[in-house]
Each structure stands twice: as structure tokens, then as C-alpha cells.
Write a protein that holds these residues in place. Structure first.
Motif, PDB file in Angstrom:
ATOM      1  N   PRO A 192      -3.437  49.683  24.660  1.00 49.49           N
ATOM      2  CA  PRO A 192      -2.901  51.247  24.265  1.00 49.49           C
ATOM      3  C   PRO A 192      -2.908  51.942  25.856  1.00 49.49           C
ATOM      4  O   PRO A 192      -3.145  51.794  26.824  1.00 49.49           O
ATOM      5  N   PRO A 193      -2.074  52.566  25.652  1.00 48.23           N
ATOM      6  CA  PRO A 193      -1.653  53.721  26.990  1.00 48.23           C
ATOM      7  C   PRO A 193      -2.116  54.237  27.386  1.00 48.23           C
ATOM      8  O   PRO A 193      -2.394  54.868  28.476  1.00 48.23           O
ATOM      9  N   VAL A 194      -3.101  55.214  26.553  1.00 52.09           N
ATOM     10  CA  VAL A 194      -4.465  56.320  26.639  1.00 52.09           C
ATOM     11  C   VAL A 194      -5.554  55.403  27.370  1.00 52.09           C
ATOM     12  O   VAL A 194      -6.724  56.223  27.757  1.00 52.09           O
ATOM     13  N   SER A 195      -5.939  54.237  27.429  1.00 47.65           N
ATOM     14  CA  SER A 195      -6.826  53.492  27.647  1.00 47.65           C
ATOM     15  C   SER A 195      -6.807  53.627  29.240  1.00 47.65           C
ATOM     16  O   SER A 195      -6.271  52.914  30.060  1.00 47.65           O
ATOM     17  N   GLY A 196      -8.315  54.519  29.627  1.00 43.24           N
ATOM     18  CA  GLY A 196      -8.081  53.639  31.396  1.00 43.24           C
ATOM     19  C   GLY A 196      -8.463  52.923  31.568  1.00 43.24           C
ATOM     20  O   GLY A 196      -8.030  52.505  32.961  1.00 43.24           O
ATOM     21  N   ALA A 197      -8.518  52.057  31.393  1.00 41.17           N
ATOM     22  CA  ALA A 197      -9.081  50.526  31.634  1.00 41.17           C
ATOM     23  C   ALA A 197      -7.832  49.767  31.929  1.00 41.17           C
ATOM     24  O   ALA A 197      -7.696  49.393  32.364  1.00 41.17           O
ATOM     25  N   SER A 198      -6.854  49.894  30.634  1.00 44.83           N
ATOM     26  CA  SER A 198      -5.490  49.505  30.557  1.00 44.83           C
ATOM     27  C   SER A 198      -4.496  49.733  32.239  1.00 44.83           C
ATOM     28  O   SER A 198      -3.570  48.791  32.910  1.00 44.83           O
ATOM     29  N   ARG A 199      -4.999  51.270  31.904  1.00 42.33           N
ATOM     30  CA  ARG A 199      -3.970  51.962  33.115  1.00 42.33           C
ATOM     31  C   ARG A 199      -4.102  50.818  34.424  1.00 42.33           C
ATOM     32  O   ARG A 199      -3.757  50.786  34.989  1.00 42.33           O
ATOM     33  N   GLU A 200      -6.178  51.324  34.352  1.00 45.19           N
ATOM     34  CA  GLU A 200      -6.435  50.954  35.431  1.00 45.19           C
ATOM     35  C   GLU A 200      -5.936  49.646  36.174  1.00 45.19           C
ATOM     36  O   GLU A 200      -5.474  49.056  37.023  1.00 45.19           O
ATOM     37  N   ARG A 201      -5.776  48.489  35.590  1.00 46.51           N
ATOM     38  CA  ARG A 201      -5.450  46.747  35.665  1.00 46.51           C
ATOM     39  C   ARG A 201      -3.939  47.123  35.800  1.00 46.51           C
ATOM     40  O   ARG A 201      -3.468  45.657  36.364  1.00 46.51           O
ATOM     41  N   LEU A 202      -3.245  47.921  34.817  1.00 40.75           N
ATOM     42  CA  LEU A 202      -1.570  47.842  35.359  1.00 40.75           C
ATOM     43  C   LEU A 202      -1.257  47.859  36.933  1.00 40.75           C
ATOM     44  O   LEU A 202      -0.574  47.363  36.920  1.00 40.75           O
ATOM     45  N   GLN A 203      -2.315  49.319  37.290  1.00 42.70           N
ATOM     46  CA  GLN A 203      -2.324  49.782  38.334  1.00 42.70           C
ATOM     47  C   GLN A 203      -2.660  48.310  39.650  1.00 42.70           C
ATOM     48  O   GLN A 203      -1.897  48.319  40.742  1.00 42.70           O
ATOM     49  N   GLY A 204      -3.182  47.392  39.152  1.00 43.39           N
ATOM     50  CA  GLY A 204      -3.665  47.000  39.950  1.00 43.39           C
ATOM     51  C   GLY A 204      -2.602  45.725  40.055  1.00 43.39           C
ATOM     52  O   GLY A 204      -2.209  45.233  40.641  1.00 43.39           O
ATOM     53  N   TYR A 205      -1.760  45.536  38.806  1.00 46.56           N
ATOM     54  CA  TYR A 205      -0.919  44.171  39.348  1.00 46.56           C
ATOM     55  C   TYR A 205       0.641  45.125  39.451  1.00 46.56           C
ATOM     56  O   TYR A 205       1.222  43.964  40.028  1.00 46.56           O
ATOM     57  N   LEU A 206       0.505  46.549  39.065  1.00 40.42           N
ATOM     58  CA  LEU A 206       1.916  46.605  40.445  1.00 40.42           C
ATOM     59  C   LEU A 206       1.597  46.770  41.139  1.00 40.42           C
ATOM     60  O   LEU A 206       2.866  46.452  42.529  1.00 40.42           O
ATOM     61  N   SER A 207       0.246  47.277  42.048  1.00 41.67           N
ATOM     62  CA  SER A 207      -0.188  47.297  43.467  1.00 41.67           C
ATOM     63  C   SER A 207       0.283  45.182  44.095  1.00 41.67           C
ATOM     64  O   SER A 207       0.709  45.409  45.222  1.00 41.67           O
TER      65      SER A 207
END
Length: 346
Positions: A196-211
Motif C-alpha cells: 500500500p502507498p502508505v507503507s513506509g517499508a514499501s516506499r523504501e523498497r520502491l526508492q531502492g528500485y528507483l535508485s
């Protein structure tokens, strides 16, 4: 001390404000039966308005040996592994673990994390509360503090202030590891099927993917980034959308193992072979990652250790000790199995 005690609302004041006897107010506070709904409402309103916090008096050492753990659900392997770690640590520290599940609360007024539930725990002398992958609101946080309850959150679902202790994994690094692995196999159209977009863990994994994509000179395609949930069904729905694109991804990084299983099912329904036609990476390395066909490449986060650390940290706080860190992150590790392969022709 006497000044502080005098300034705190008393049970007598609550009873007076509600127009009931002290004994009746006490029965409401302790969730006794045979109290009318109207009386219960008046007492609870008086408690809220006066800001009454039950005084438990001096606590014996044994009174600090019970901990409540609140899960959003127990119907997934991740939750069970977290619970394994908490229970194991409970045995080590002679602590009884009491499990509450938000999914089964059924809208009860005194369900987990409600004001009534928090007050009840305070009167019972709990050491504190561990909240697992669930939202902890500022009001709930303040109510626990006022009630003298310590709190630790595992993989918080919403941003927390710096005073709330959280336990998780190095999610950014995990996202980076997963995506760099796929890039190293020659994949360029790599999708992220997150939580879910509100999940801090998911957002951090997304940032790793984008990086990882940026480091390789690849511009992220918004059509390849979906965030719906950490469930099999969410993974199935996201992968169905992704595999229906005019130019489908050749690899999908799923935000957890449960959604990775949904991705595998979507691939089967599209008559795609894994990993020949589609590479899939999960996140967690739960027990289920070994039972998939093919076995799942995934990012291992030490879930059982996260449960152990959360309980140990909660007990530190309950003893008045400062935790080692307010944001504890345990290291991740990429585990390569058979669901990823080099891009055909690369």
C-alpha cells in the motif's frame, strides 16, 4: 509527587461527572457485564473529557511480564514468523505474549488500539504493546504514553515521530539488491508491484528500485510501478495489469513474497514461463518462498529476529531504559533461487 497526584482526575470525579456511583464507574472501567449501554456511554464520555488515566499503583516485577501484540492479520506467513520471534524472546525473558488481531475486532468499541482497550491494558499492568504492520495514529500513541504503556512498531504502516521505536529491515537496500540483480541479468523493463502507498517499508523498497534504475541510466516508467498491497490477491491483480501492457515487463520485483505468489499465478494465467519468459523477485524469504514452482528468488529480511528485537526493546523501555535506537533496521540479503534468469537474447 503529591502535587502531581492531586492534579490527576480521580475515579470519584469520573463517577460524579457521569452521574453514577464510584462502584459503577469502576465496573465500566474494568469492562464488567450487567451495565446498560447508556450508563457505559456516560462513564466513557466522562473518562475522555476528564482525561482520566487509571492509577495502577506501584507495580510488582511480575506485573511487567505480559505484553500485547497487535497484528493487522494472522493470515499470512510473515505475521506467523514475526510471532515466532516474539514468542521465542518471550520464553527467554519469561514474558507472556497476548495476541490481538485487528481483522477480528469486528468493530468492537473496545477492540485493539481503542481508548478503552488501552485503558484496560494500563489497569492490568502490561509492559507495553508491539504493533505489527498496522497504523498507529498520533492519538493512540498519546493515549499509550498517558497510560504509561511502552510501544514498539514492526514495519509501521504510517510515518511515526522520532519518539516511537520501530523495527524493520534495510528496505532501501533490499529494493536496491533485488533490482540490481535483475539489471545484471540483462532486464531493462522491470516492474515494481508494491504494498500500500502508505507503507513506509514499501516506499523504501520502491526508492531502492528507483535508485538502481537511475544508477544504470534507466528512466523509470510510471506504468511499471503499482502499489496496492502485501497480499496474494494484490500481487495477482498488479501482475495481471502489468502483463496486459502493450509492452509488458520482462521482470517483476514484488514488494513481498505473498504478492510474488500472486505474480507467479498471473504469469501462469498468461501462459508465461518463469523464469524463461518472466523473472520474479519477492521480498521477505518466508517459508513459502521455498515451496513455489520454481523456488522464489527473494530478499531475505530477518523476520524472526525482528520479532525478538521488538520484544527485547519493549522490555528495555518498560524498565525505563533508553532503546539502542529509535529506528532499528536489520540487514537484508538477496537469496537467488530459480525464479530469475538472464533475459533471453541478452
Amino acid at each position: 509527587m503529591s502535587t502531581t497526584n492531586a492534579s490527576r482526575p480521580t475515579l470519584e470525579q469520573v463517577a460524579r461527572a457521569a452521574g453514577v456511583s464510584k462502584a459503577t464507574a469502576s465496573k465500566v472501567l474494568n469492562h464488567r457485564p450487567n451495565i446498560s449501554a447508556e450508563t457505559r456511554r456516560r462513564v466513557e464520555e466522562a473518562i475522555e473529557q476528564l482525561g482520566y488515566v487509571p492509577s495502577t499503583g506501584p507495580r510488582e516485577t511480575t506485573a511487567l511480564r505480559k505484553v500485547n501484540v497487535v497484528f493487522d492479520t494472522l493470515v499470512n506467513v510473515y505475521s506467523m514468523q514475526v510471532l515466532d520471534g516474539i514468542v521465542a524472546a518471550g520464553h527467554t525473558h519469561d514474558v507472556e505474549v497476548i495476541v490481538d488481531v485487528l481483522d477480528s475486532a469486528g468493530g468492537r468499541p473496545n477492540g485493539p488500539l481503542s481508548p478503552g482497550w488501552i485503558r484496560q491494558l494500563a489497569t492490568q499492568g502490561r509492559a507495553g504493546v508491539i504493533v505489527v504492520t498496522s497504523e498507529l495514529t498520533p492519538d493512540q500513541r498519546d493515549q499509550m504514553r498517558a497510560a504509561g504503556l511502552s510501544v514498539v512498531v514492526i514495519d509501521p504502516l504510517n510515518p511515526l515521530d522520532d519518539e516511537v521505536v520501530s523495527v524493520g529491515s534495510t528496505n532501501f537496500t533490499g529494493g536496491l539488491q533485488a533490482t540490481k540483480h535483475l539489471l545484471g541479468l540483462g532486464h531493462r523493463r522491470i516492474a515494481y508491484a508494491g504494498g500500500p502507498p502508505v507503507s513506509g517499508a514499501s516506499r523504501e523498497r520502491l526508492q531502492g528500485y528507483l535508485s538502481a534504475l537511475s544508477d544504470d541510466g534507466i528512466a523509470a516508467d510510471p506504468a511499471l510501478v503499482l502499489e496496492e498491497g502485501f497480499t496474494f490477491l494484490a500481487g495477482l491483480e498488479m501482475a495481471t495489469t502489468l502483463l496486459g501492457l502493450p509492452e509488458r515487463p520482462t521482470a517483476i520485483f514484488a514488494g513481498c513474497d505473498a504478492s510474488a505468489l500472486g505474480v507467479l499465478e498471473a504469469a501462469r494465467r498468461h501462459s508465461l514461463r518463469v523464469p524463461e519468459d518472466l523473472s520474479v523477485v519477492g521480498y521477505d524469504d518466508t517459508y513459502s518462498a521455498l515451496s513455489t514452482a520454481p523456488p522464489l528468488t527473494t530478499v531475505r529480511q530477518p523476520i524472526i529476529d525482528m520479532g525478538r528485537v521488538a520484544l527485547r526493546t519493549l522490555l528495555q523501555q518498560s524498565r525505563g531504559e533508553r532503546p539502542d535506537s529509535h529506528h532499528i533496521q536489520l540487514a537484508t540479503q538477496l537469496v537467488i533461487r530459480e525464479s530469475t534468469a538472464a533475459l533471453s537474447g541478452s
